[in-house]
Design a protein around this motif. Structure first.
Motif, PDB file in Angstrom:
ATOM      1  N   ILE A 213       0.837  -1.201   0.000  1.00 45.93           N
ATOM      2  CA  ILE A 213       0.000   0.000   0.000  1.00 45.93           C
ATOM      3  C   ILE A 213       0.871   1.250   0.000  1.00 45.93           C
ATOM      4  O   ILE A 213       0.590   2.215  -0.725  1.00 45.93           O
ATOM      5  N   MET A 214       1.935   1.233   0.797  1.00 43.04           N
ATOM      6  CA  MET A 214       2.842   2.381   0.849  1.00 43.04           C
ATOM      7  C   MET A 214       3.444   2.658  -0.523  1.00 43.04           C
ATOM      8  O   MET A 214       3.499   3.809  -0.965  1.00 43.04           O
ATOM      9  N   ILE A 215       3.884   1.611  -1.197  1.00 40.61           N
ATOM     10  CA  ILE A 215       4.455   1.776  -2.538  1.00 40.61           C
ATOM     11  C   ILE A 215       3.407   2.348  -3.479  1.00 40.61           C
ATOM     12  O   ILE A 215       3.670   3.288  -4.228  1.00 40.61           O
ATOM     13  N   GLY A 216       2.191   1.815  -3.408  1.00 41.06           N
ATOM     14  CA  GLY A 216       1.110   2.302  -4.264  1.00 41.06           C
ATOM     15  C   GLY A 216       0.769   3.759  -4.021  1.00 41.06           C
ATOM     16  O   GLY A 216       0.359   4.472  -4.937  1.00 41.06           O
ATOM     17  N   LYS A 217       0.939   4.224  -2.781  1.00 46.64           N
ATOM     18  CA  LYS A 217       0.617   5.614  -2.440  1.00 46.64           C
ATOM     19  C   LYS A 217       1.845   6.514  -2.443  1.00 46.64           C
ATOM     20  O   LYS A 217       1.730   7.706  -2.137  1.00 46.64           O
ATOM     21  N   GLY A 218       3.000   5.937  -2.756  1.00 51.31           N
ATOM     22  CA  GLY A 218       4.223   6.736  -2.785  1.00 51.31           C
ATOM     23  C   GLY A 218       4.682   7.193  -1.417  1.00 51.31           C
ATOM     24  O   GLY A 218       5.315   8.248  -1.291  1.00 51.31           O
TER      25      GLY A 218
ATOM     26  N   ALA B  12      -3.447   0.992   9.703  1.00 53.78           N
ATOM     27  CA  ALA B  12      -4.511   1.039   8.694  1.00 53.78           C
ATOM     28  C   ALA B  12      -5.046   2.453   8.511  1.00 53.78           C
ATOM     29  O   ALA B  12      -5.236   2.907   7.377  1.00 53.78           O
ATOM     30  N   VAL B  13      -5.270   3.156   9.614  1.00 53.60           N
ATOM     31  CA  VAL B  13      -5.766   4.527   9.533  1.00 53.60           C
ATOM     32  C   VAL B  13      -4.765   5.405   8.787  1.00 53.60           C
ATOM     33  O   VAL B  13      -5.128   6.180   7.909  1.00 53.60           O
ATOM     34  N   ALA B  14      -3.487   5.262   9.121  1.00 54.88           N
ATOM     35  CA  ALA B  14      -2.449   6.065   8.472  1.00 54.88           C
ATOM     36  C   ALA B  14      -2.354   5.765   6.979  1.00 54.88           C
ATOM     37  O   ALA B  14      -2.049   6.649   6.178  1.00 54.88           O
ATOM     38  N   LEU B  15      -2.650   4.528   6.604  1.00 54.67           N
ATOM     39  CA  LEU B  15      -2.591   4.143   5.192  1.00 54.67           C
ATOM     40  C   LEU B  15      -3.910   4.397   4.473  1.00 54.67           C
ATOM     41  O   LEU B  15      -4.005   4.223   3.258  1.00 54.67           O
ATOM     42  N   GLY B  16      -4.934   4.778   5.220  1.00 59.90           N
ATOM     43  CA  GLY B  16      -6.227   5.055   4.606  1.00 59.90           C
ATOM     44  C   GLY B  16      -6.966   3.806   4.166  1.00 59.90           C
ATOM     45  O   GLY B  16      -7.704   3.826   3.187  1.00 59.90           O
ATOM     46  N   VAL B  17      -6.760   2.707   4.891  1.00 59.54           N
ATOM     47  CA  VAL B  17      -7.437   1.455   4.563  1.00 59.54           C
ATOM     48  C   VAL B  17      -8.142   0.931   5.808  1.00 59.54           C
ATOM     49  O   VAL B  17      -7.897   1.392   6.916  1.00 59.54           O
ATOM     50  N   LYS B  18      -9.033  -0.023   5.623  1.00 57.87           N
ATOM     51  CA  LYS B  18      -9.731  -0.665   6.732  1.00 57.87           C
ATOM     52  C   LYS B  18      -9.098  -2.036   6.971  1.00 57.87           C
ATOM     53  O   LYS B  18      -8.999  -2.838   6.046  1.00 57.87           O
TER      54      LYS B  18
ATOM     55  N   ASN C 104       6.861   6.757   2.197  1.00 63.00           N
ATOM     56  CA  ASN C 104       8.010   6.093   2.797  1.00 63.00           C
ATOM     57  C   ASN C 104       7.761   6.000   4.299  1.00 63.00           C
ATOM     58  O   ASN C 104       6.744   6.476   4.805  1.00 63.00           O
ATOM     59  N   ARG C 105       8.690   5.396   5.028  1.00 66.48           N
ATOM     60  CA  ARG C 105       8.484   5.196   6.467  1.00 66.48           C
ATOM     61  C   ARG C 105       8.406   6.526   7.219  1.00 66.48           C
ATOM     62  O   ARG C 105       7.703   6.643   8.208  1.00 66.48           O
ATOM     63  N   SER C 106       9.125   7.510   6.746  1.00 64.20           N
ATOM     64  CA  SER C 106       9.097   8.817   7.387  1.00 64.20           C
ATOM     65  C   SER C 106       7.717   9.452   7.236  1.00 64.20           C
ATOM     66  O   SER C 106       7.158   9.986   8.204  1.00 64.20           O
ATOM     67  N   ASN C 107       7.158   9.389   6.009  1.00 62.06           N
ATOM     68  CA  ASN C 107       5.791   9.898   5.787  1.00 62.06           C
ATOM     69  C   ASN C 107       4.791   9.162   6.675  1.00 62.06           C
ATOM     70  O   ASN C 107       3.894   9.771   7.259  1.00 62.06           O
ATOM     71  N   LEU C 108       4.958   7.849   6.745  1.00 56.99           N
ATOM     72  CA  LEU C 108       4.052   7.026   7.534  1.00 56.99           C
ATOM     73  C   LEU C 108       4.130   7.406   9.009  1.00 56.99           C
ATOM     74  O   LEU C 108       3.102   7.531   9.679  1.00 56.99           O
ATOM     75  N   ALA C 109       5.336   7.608   9.513  1.00 55.62           N
ATOM     76  CA  ALA C 109       5.518   8.002  10.917  1.00 55.62           C
ATOM     77  C   ALA C 109       4.800   9.316  11.193  1.00 55.62           C
ATOM     78  O   ALA C 109       4.094   9.454  12.210  1.00 55.62           O
ATOM     79  N   THR C 110       4.946  10.275  10.293  1.00 52.86           N
ATOM     80  CA  THR C 110       4.283  11.567  10.461  1.00 52.86           C
ATOM     81  C   THR C 110       2.768  11.392  10.474  1.00 52.86           C
ATOM     82  O   THR C 110       2.075  11.941  11.339  1.00 52.86           O
ATOM     83  N   THR C 111       2.248  10.620   9.546  1.00 51.69           N
ATOM     84  CA  THR C 111       0.800  10.390   9.455  1.00 51.69           C
ATOM     85  C   THR C 111       0.272   9.672  10.694  1.00 51.69           C
ATOM     86  O   THR C 111      -0.826   9.969  11.169  1.00 51.69           O
ATOM     87  N   MET C 112       1.065   8.728  11.218  1.00 50.66           N
ATOM     88  CA  MET C 112       0.646   7.979  12.403  1.00 50.66           C
ATOM     89  C   MET C 112       0.859   8.770  13.690  1.00 50.66           C
ATOM     90  O   MET C 112       0.338   8.390  14.740  1.00 50.66           O
TER      91      MET C 112
END
Length: 136
Positions: A39-44, A80-86, A46-54
């Motif tokens: 999912i991360m690859i599909g949304k472009g 899941a919330v950070a990735l926008g999925v259920k 990275n772990r840093s973006n994910l950390a910020t979102t979470m």
């Protein structure tokens, strides 16, 4: 002397451990991490973006991905919330069927929702009605 193929050896080991809870947990955790990475690859992301979102540190995200058997339901939900999925949890493998036959998933979901709504409505109808104690 017979020699086992690598596939035979793996199948033998798998059959020995397939009912082991630790083995199951590891497999589920790996599947979750693989899904998250896909999912991360599909949304472009990275772990840093994910950390910020979470709302967590990059180190926490690294621990999440590097020690998957320690995933909690809460950490899976936050991911899941950070990735926008259920997230979806299924004990009987029904999720695999849904992935293999997505055309039936929406219909099944609708049927389940209708059944729940029907049960809720029938239970509400059976609730005793108490007089309003605050009315004059």
């Amino acid at each position: 002397m017979t020699t086992e193929s690598a596939s035979d050896v793996l199948n033998r080991y798998y059959s020995e451990y397939e009912d082991d809870p630790d083995f199951m947990a590891e497999g589920m955790a790996i599947a979750i991490v693989e899904d998250a990475l896909r999912i991360m690859i599909g949304k472009g992301l990275n772990r840093s973006n994910l950390a910020t979102t979470m709302g967590v540190s990059k180190a926490q995200v690294s621990r999440l991905f590097n020690a998957p058997p320690n995933l909690t339901l809460r950490s899976i939900a936050r991911l899941a919330v950070a990735l926008g999925v259920k997230p979806f949890v299924c004990l009987d493998g029904g999720a695999v069927e849904a992935l293999e036959h997505p055309e039936g998933t929406q219909a099944k979901t609708s049927l389940v929702q209708e059944a729940i709504a029907s049960l809720l409505n029938s239970e509400v109808d059976r609730l005793p009605v108490e007089p309003n104690q605050h009315s004059t």
